[in-house]
Design an enzyme around this catalytic site. Sequence first.
Site, PDB file in Angstrom:
ATOM      1  N   LYS A 280      -9.698  13.603   4.273  1.00 24.27           N
ATOM      2  CA  LYS A 280      -8.650  12.490   3.968  1.00 24.27           C
ATOM      3  C   LYS A 280      -7.794  12.529   5.339  1.00 24.27           C
ATOM      4  O   LYS A 280      -7.733  13.637   6.026  1.00 24.27           O
ATOM      5  CB  LYS A 280      -7.731  12.373   3.004  1.00 24.27           C
ATOM      6  CG  LYS A 280      -6.932  13.645   2.531  1.00 24.27           C
ATOM      7  CD  LYS A 280      -6.070  13.520   1.287  1.00 24.27           C
ATOM      8  CE  LYS A 280      -7.199  13.742  -0.140  1.00 24.27           C
ATOM      9  NZ  LYS A 280      -7.282  12.348  -0.765  1.00 24.27           N
ATOM     10  N   ARG A 281      -6.988  11.460   5.646  1.00 24.00           N
ATOM     11  CA  ARG A 281      -6.037  11.604   6.709  1.00 24.00           C
ATOM     12  C   ARG A 281      -5.021  12.616   6.524  1.00 24.00           C
ATOM     13  O   ARG A 281      -4.781  13.073   5.313  1.00 24.00           O
ATOM     14  CB  ARG A 281      -5.350  10.289   6.903  1.00 24.00           C
ATOM     15  CG  ARG A 281      -5.922   9.287   7.641  1.00 24.00           C
ATOM     16  CD  ARG A 281      -6.634   9.604   8.915  1.00 24.00           C
ATOM     17  NE  ARG A 281      -5.532   9.568   9.843  1.00 24.00           N
ATOM     18  CZ  ARG A 281      -5.284   8.641  10.863  1.00 24.00           C
ATOM     19  NH1 ARG A 281      -6.105   7.587  11.074  1.00 24.00           N
ATOM     20  NH2 ARG A 281      -4.252   8.798  11.664  1.00 24.00           N
TER      21      ARG A 281
ATOM     22  N   LYS B 101      -0.138  14.279   1.587  1.00 26.37           N
ATOM     23  CA  LYS B 101      -1.329  14.656   0.721  1.00 26.37           C
ATOM     24  C   LYS B 101      -1.408  16.134   0.521  1.00 26.37           C
ATOM     25  O   LYS B 101      -2.338  16.362   0.121  1.00 26.37           O
ATOM     26  CB  LYS B 101      -2.431  14.142   1.758  1.00 26.37           C
ATOM     27  CG  LYS B 101      -2.563  12.509   1.776  1.00 26.37           C
ATOM     28  CD  LYS B 101      -3.638  11.984   2.814  1.00 26.37           C
ATOM     29  CE  LYS B 101      -3.476  10.542   3.047  1.00 26.37           C
ATOM     30  NZ  LYS B 101      -4.417   9.836   1.876  1.00 26.37           N
TER      31      LYS B 101
ATOM     32  N   HIS C  69       0.599  -1.251  -0.144  1.00 27.76           N
ATOM     33  CA  HIS C  69       0.035  -0.169  -0.085  1.00 27.76           C
ATOM     34  C   HIS C  69       0.708   1.337   0.053  1.00 27.76           C
ATOM     35  O   HIS C  69       0.136   2.440   0.210  1.00 27.76           O
ATOM     36  CB  HIS C  69      -0.998   0.213   1.162  1.00 27.76           C
ATOM     37  CG  HIS C  69      -2.101  -0.841   1.085  1.00 27.76           C
ATOM     38  ND1 HIS C  69      -3.218  -0.516   0.630  1.00 27.76           N
ATOM     39  CD2 HIS C  69      -2.329  -2.245   1.316  1.00 27.76           C
ATOM     40  CE1 HIS C  69      -4.196  -1.441   0.697  1.00 27.76           C
ATOM     41  NE2 HIS C  69      -3.636  -2.623   1.244  1.00 27.76           N
TER      42      HIS C  69
ATOM     43  N   LYS D  31     -14.678   8.117  -4.851  1.00 26.57           N
ATOM     44  CA  LYS D  31     -16.094   8.319  -4.296  1.00 26.57           C
ATOM     45  C   LYS D  31     -16.465   9.583  -4.917  1.00 26.57           C
ATOM     46  O   LYS D  31     -17.647   9.696  -5.381  1.00 26.57           O
ATOM     47  CB  LYS D  31     -15.859   8.424  -2.770  1.00 26.57           C
ATOM     48  CG  LYS D  31     -15.626   7.147  -2.266  1.00 26.57           C
ATOM     49  CD  LYS D  31     -15.011   7.296  -0.826  1.00 26.57           C
ATOM     50  CE  LYS D  31     -14.477   6.150  -0.180  1.00 26.57           C
ATOM     51  NZ  LYS D  31     -13.463   6.561   1.222  1.00 26.57           N
TER      52      LYS D  31
ATOM     53  N   THR E 228      -8.773   6.332  -2.600  1.00 27.97           N
ATOM     54  CA  THR E 228      -9.945   5.822  -3.005  1.00 27.97           C
ATOM     55  C   THR E 228     -11.166   6.889  -2.865  1.00 27.97           C
ATOM     56  O   THR E 228     -12.231   6.737  -3.419  1.00 27.97           O
ATOM     57  CB  THR E 228     -10.502   4.500  -2.112  1.00 27.97           C
ATOM     58  OG1 THR E 228     -10.168   5.101  -0.686  1.00 27.97           O
ATOM     59  CG2 THR E 228      -9.614   3.372  -2.632  1.00 27.97           C
TER      60      THR E 228
HETATM   61  C1  LIG Z   1     -12.391   6.648   1.524  1.00 25.72           C
HETATM   62  C2  LIG Z   1     -11.882   7.135   3.081  1.00 25.72           C
HETATM   63  C3  LIG Z   1     -10.529   7.424   2.939  1.00 25.72           C
HETATM   64  C4  LIG Z   1      -9.467   6.957   2.045  1.00 25.72           C
HETATM   65  O1  LIG Z   1      -9.289   8.506   1.492  1.00 25.72           O
HETATM   66  P1  LIG Z   1      -8.257   9.040   0.661  1.00 25.72           P
HETATM   67  O2  LIG Z   1      -8.691  10.200   0.342  1.00 25.72           O
HETATM   68  O3  LIG Z   1      -8.296   8.063  -0.381  1.00 25.72           O
HETATM   69  O4  LIG Z   1      -6.925   8.914   1.375  1.00 25.72           O
HETATM   70  C5  LIG Z   1     -10.322   7.697   4.418  1.00 25.72           C
HETATM   71  N1  LIG Z   1     -11.234   7.734   5.373  1.00 25.72           N
HETATM   72  C6  LIG Z   1     -12.563   7.601   5.221  1.00 25.72           C
HETATM   73  C7  LIG Z   1     -13.273   7.768   6.327  1.00 25.72           C
HETATM   74  C8  LIG Z   1     -12.897   7.099   4.144  1.00 25.72           C
HETATM   75  O5  LIG Z   1     -14.271   6.983   3.788  1.00 25.72           O
END
Ligand SMILES: *Cc1c(COP(=O)(O)O)cnc(C)c1O
Length: 835
Positions: free
Chosen positions: A561-562, A567, A370, A673, A669
């Site tokens: 996101k985190r 990022k 990952h 979405k 991911t």
């Molecule tokens: C999809 C999702 C992530 C992943 O987000 P990225 O922008 O791809 O890092 C992290 N936290 C939650 C709650 C999510 O639903």
Amino acid sequence: MIVENSRLIDLLSEEQKTDLSSLEKQFAHHLEYTIGKSKYTIKNEDIYKALGHTVRDFLIDRLNITNERYRKEDPKKIFYFSLEFLMGRTLMNALINLGLYDLVKQMIGGFGFKLEEVLEFEMDAGLGNGGLGRLAACFLDSMATLNIPGFGYGIRYDYGIFNQIIANGAQVEMPDHWDADGVPYEVIRPDVTYSVGFFGYTETKVSGKGKLQHYWIPDETVLASAHDCPIPGFNTSTVNYLRLWTAKSSEEFNLDYFNHGDYMKAVQDKSISENISKVLYPNDTTEQGKLLRLKQQYFMVCASLQDIIQNHKQTHSGLENLSDKIAIQLNDTHPSIGIAELMRILIDLEDWSWEKAWDLTIRIFSYTNHTVLPEALETWKVSLIEKLLPRHLEIIYEINHRFLESIRSSGKLSDFEIGEVSIIAEGAEKRIRMANLAVVGSNKVNGVAALHSDLITKTIFRSFYKIFPEKFNNKTNGITPRRWLIQSNPGLSELICKKIGGSFATDLSRLRDLEKFVDDADFRNDWANVKQANKDNLAKLIKSDTGIVIDPASMIDVQVKRFHEYKRQLLNVLRVIALYRRIKENPNLQITSRTVIFGGKAAPGYYMAKLIIKLINNVAWMVNHDKDVDGRLKVVFLPNYRVSLAERIIPGTNLSEQISTAGTEASGTSNMKFMLNGALTIGTLDGANVEMLEEVGEENIYIFGLKTEEVFALKEKGYDPGDYIRKNEELHRVLLMIRENYFSMNEPGVFSPIYDSLFYTDSYLLAADFTAYDEMQRKIAQDFRNQDVWTKKAILNVARAGKFSTDRTIREYAEDIWKVPLLPMMEPKTKYKLA
Ligand SMILES: *Cc1c(COP(=O)(O)O)cnc(C)c1O
């Protein structure tokens, strides 16, 4: 003894429950007898719990049908090993997948309650940090939907990812006691319990046949006890499960202490062993090397392998055919100690030869990588493994010895390269490289997006790729359209269904059929209305969570996101500050009104990430309280980002920020979405953004910034952020505002580390990408003014998002890695109708 009592099942078959009046009876029964309420004392919360138990009955019916089928047909089974499953809420997803949503909505309405309000009582199961854990959750949904016998194995942490609150602009972590009120849908299986050993020592004896026999004598044992979360497939009778282990003390009390009169010490020991499943480690991408974390990993893997092997032996004569009947997917290296554990089982307990045991082991495991960030690659001190798992250390040394011997004799690698592929990292303190163990012990190794899979063969696994090119492959991540479209965005799902029918729910590529309506003005109008309704809902949520009033007509620009430097949330907020400055300099500036939303948690020990959260909150406060801004800009930090919050933010978004430094985000991911919910993306050529561009076409996505090779080249030649900062007067001034405490008047100097790191190091090349980012944002602001063109692009994004379903991802794993056929679907009694 198994009780063969078919009457038990006949009394309340699923068939009989699926009309309104029987459903009501069943629900009323749970309300009265399971929850223990009478009609005078019922609250929304009780309705939620009684509904949970009602749904659980349906899940168990289909779980039993599914298990019966697996017993009869004996298909190959897939076990997804993961230390994280970020499930979020379960109930609404179960109602949709079981095809009970409309019936239950009607039933709950009949009792005088609103289903949507009732469902809000469910706590998220936040048993994961971010993308990696959420991927595992989406995979379970797709495996069940595709009728693959696929099961999750993980840990049932008492405390999931911490709850985030913001105090004085800064993140404060609060415990997430997610199961405090019970978890109505889970199935507790006290009869499924195994013991797991730790510490102790090893012995070697010569057996009668002159063979060496190895023994491990642990000196701590802990019990692992199973809790199953049923995983219903969508519109199929398949219900698989996620089996989560909880740690139990192996003795109620340590009798030694008890007998010596130390009652308190006896009880304490019990709770110490139960600590193993107490809390999820909140680090996303970086590992700390803590003993308790290693204990969690081995605990999960040891219990799961015992469970798998015991079940296999119940229906087969031995383990000879194990690799025909099971495959195990390792979600990152976290469960990779399983490779050594399976070897231990086969050699020490089953008395197999090394060669035969190794041949079986490498057929069974596959490993998903990952990350390419070196600091994220898991290693353990040899001394730690030696203490906790002495036999496993011996096995790892032997695996490494035989592996290095074979590589040396093949002559394919130089001495330097042999050092790179060794499982043991030499140095002042020897360490075990878990990624190397995972590669050596696996049948297949995959990355999670095309760019990432390619990159790992050129960087971290370069030398491995020379010797095992056939092991490496790509499996681009996805998301489940059930949760991330049908559940989270019912308005859009219904509109799509009206146009092209409901088959996209299980074949997301069918969304392509939307393309032919892109020039239909009525359709675009309906589309824009759905988006506006979702934005209005988001505006209400923002008001209730933060008190901030936003303009629901403004461009909703979101980065959730985190928090991690790679990022680049900081790049986004620097741009926000630049925009704010422009408004201050030119009070009559005509710009497209924006609401810039941030959300996400920082690892509690990640100083810089937490400081960036504070900067965003302080900037938000200044901007939102400045009368001069006059409706042109709002900045919002939504606290406690989690799955259930994502489900409400994403449908209301216009612009998705996916701006990581090229070559750092393995896939992402949330980018998918947003695309699936009709947001346009501003992004770098990183992770799966590259494939999004390929699908959607360059006119429909906003790509900017350095490419991966350019990032490498720039770092190679020596990057000086000062060069870029001096060239962009505005960026320079923005940085000076930060340094001169414009956003920290009451805490002078707090943000100096941000300023310093940007000016002197800037590891993620914010300064190098700032100008390109800002120029692209200006173009986006222009484009947003033509709402009709924007809507066209949004429709094309959705129409071309089909690739990013985990149904597609899972089919690829099934075909290329696991070699399992999809079973024919068994018709369920009830199905979900999209419109
Ligand atoms: C999809 C999702 C992530 C992943 O987000 P990225 O922008 O791809 O890092 C992290 N936290 C939650 C709650 C999510 O639903």
